[in-house]
Design an enzyme around this catalytic site. Structure first.
Site, PDB file in Angstrom:
ATOM      1  N   ASN A 319       0.767  -1.091   0.100  1.00 56.06           N
ATOM      2  CA  ASN A 319      -0.104   0.147   0.087  1.00 56.06           C
ATOM      3  C   ASN A 319       0.740   1.281  -0.111  1.00 56.06           C
ATOM      4  OD1 ASN A 319      -2.414   1.547  -0.080  1.00 56.06           O
ATOM      5  ND2 ASN A 319      -3.088   0.504   1.811  1.00 56.06           N
ATOM      6  N   HIS A 350      -8.395   3.488   8.676  1.00 56.05           N
ATOM      7  CA  HIS A 350      -8.786   2.270   8.149  1.00 56.05           C
ATOM      8  C   HIS A 350     -10.539   2.083   8.655  1.00 56.05           C
ATOM      9  CE1 HIS A 350      -4.806   0.898   7.045  1.00 56.05           C
ATOM     10  NE2 HIS A 350      -5.420   0.216   6.331  1.00 56.05           N
TER      11      HIS A 350
END
Length: 480
Positions: A319, A350
């Protein structure tokens, strides 16, 4: 039909179908709406409308949150003072994201059984806050030349290439793509930096890069569909499995279960990268042999992930664009314990599942322990190539075990199952990390806040010019 037969949820089938449609539209966009054939205005309008259509198809009326989030932040940018605009944008954008995550999971109880409309909002949050901090930081290569219009702003946030899965990108890079100047800028950078001896002036084709990435997608999807039901992570907390299986086999099973889970992310992120490349976005200069690179906004390096020999190397290649965003908006700006602050921000970004927080809090300890081991023990293995290879093999195995152990709560989500797993392992890696941090000395990594004065700006101008938007210096510039 293949995905249906593999019993994937319908929302995931819709997501894949929309991404494949976006891939076709990207090819059409590059050929028929090329900057040489139409105006930036038309390209902005089409990219935005296609993006909103895909969002509406996947998420229904929940996609209105994308416009609300973008609208609120745009209002803050217009009316807030330059000195405080980045702070207000950060609070409003991240706050609205968290509010939507809370209502989705706990108020309306959608949990994991509906399309997660907050996923695209996570990428929009990155884009908005990145732009706000770039404007605040001043006249760097990454800073917008002027305040974007509402159409340009919506196009940047909601274009069809990145609305569903990102990745995030610099506003200036996106505008250069829309205006058709990205190739010339990269040509000029290559010529000035003398990356190779044969700088090309023609526009490179993304065909090879797109085909290669689609092949990677096919392999990743096939691997995931073949293995994810055979090796479920939840089985690692099954009472019979824990009681009847030797501990070393539990370790092996956990590694294999996580290995079977990762191709899902490889598929999603590589397909997103291929879509952007197919539209002509992502060109990043040339290799030393003169071949074009299409990795400007790539989000992962699969081989570097699977063969990482340290916790840091794994995170550096996983990521990537999110790691760069966390570095820009948090790690480089936090004066006290930037590592802990960055992990906590990542947890908040998140979502609100407790498992996310357990994972990232554990990650803080893992990172500190890995740093201590690297600084204190690694030098003893550099005397010969053989010793270095032995060290690499040992640290590879330790890294894979540590990563698997750390991310179990991220997969299980709830507190009960997560603590049950850690209890079955007697919190052994938590205790080991604590012991390592207490025993092995590590040089303080406290960072001072950035100075805003013109002398500091001038002194750092050249470095920021080279590194801010290239996304090429992530390996060179990241902390160990």
């Amino acid at each position: 039909m293949l995905l249906r037969r593999c019993l994937l949820p319908s929302v995931q089938v819709n997501f894949v179908a929309c991404q494949l449609f976006a891939l076709l539209m990207a090819v059409w966009f590059r050929i028929y709406l090329h900057p040489s054939k139409t105006s930036p205005f038309i390209r902005h309008v089409v990219a935005t409308l296609l993006g909103l259509y895909l969002a509406l198809f996947c998420f229904g009326w929940y996609s209105v949150h994308f416009l609300v989030q973008s609208g609120l932040s745009y209002g803050v940018m217009i009316f807030a003072s330059l000195e405080h605009m980045h702070k207000y944008c950060f609070i409003v954008t991240l706050g609205y994201l968290i509010l939507c995550q809370i209502t989705r999971v706990y108020v309306f109880d959608y949990g994991m059984y509906s399309a997660d409309f907050t996923g695209p909002m996570m990428v929009i949050t990155q884009k908005i806050t990145s732009m706000a901090f770039e404007i605040r930081d001043g006249k760097t290569l990454s800073a917008p030349r002027r305040m974007p219009s509402l159409l340009e702003y919506l196009s940047y946030n909601c274009n069809f290439m990145g609305i569903l899965a990102g990745p995030t990108c610099s506003y200036n890079d996106y505008m250069a793509f829309i205006e058709g100047t990205s190739y010339q800028r990269r040509h000029q950078e290559n010529a000035n930096g003398k990356e190779n001896g044969k700088v090309k002036q023609s526009e490179p084709s993304p065909k090879h890069a797109v085909v290669s990435k689609l092949f990677t997608c096919a392999i990743s999807l096939a691997t995931y569909l073949s293995l994810y039901r055979l090796l479920p992570v939840h089985y690692s907390i099954d009472d019979h499995f824990v009681k009847s299986t030797p501990f070393y086999l539990q370790v092996v099973y956990l590694y294999l279960a996580m290995l079977a889970l990762r191709p899902k992310y490889y598929f999603v992120w590589t397909l997103a990268d291929a879509i952007n490349n197919a539209a002509g976005f992502g060109f990043n200069g040339y290799d030393t042999d003169g071949s074009p690179r299409w990795d400007l906004i790539s989000n992962l390096r699969i081989l570097d992930i699977e063969f990482a020999t340290s916790f840091k190397l794994f995170l550096d290649n996983w990521n990537i664009q999110t790691a760069q965003w966390l570095k820009r908006v948090c790690y480089e700006r936090c004066p006290v314990n930037p590592t802990a602050a960055t992990f906590l921000l990542s947890a908040m970004w998140h979502g609100v599942y407790p498992g996310y927080y357990l994972t990232f809090i554990t990650g803080i300890g893992m990172t500190m322990a890995a740093r201590a081991v690297r600084h204190n023990i690694r030098p003893y293995f550099l005397a010969s190539d053989l010793h270095k290879r032995v060290y690499d093999v040992i640290t590879w195995a330790c890294t894979q075990i540590a990563i698997s152990y750390t991310v179990v709560p991220f997969v299980l989500l709830a507190v009960g199952p997560s603590l049950k797993f850690y209890s079955s392992w007697y919190f052994c890696l938590h205790l080991l990390c604590l012991l390592v941090v207490l025993v092995l000395p590590v040089k303080s990594r406290r960072r001072q806040p950035k100075e805003d004065g013109p002398q500091k700006e001038a002194a750092q101008g050249e470095q920021r010019h080279l590194c801010s938007t290239d996304n090429n210096c992530n390996q060179r510039d990241k902390s160990t």
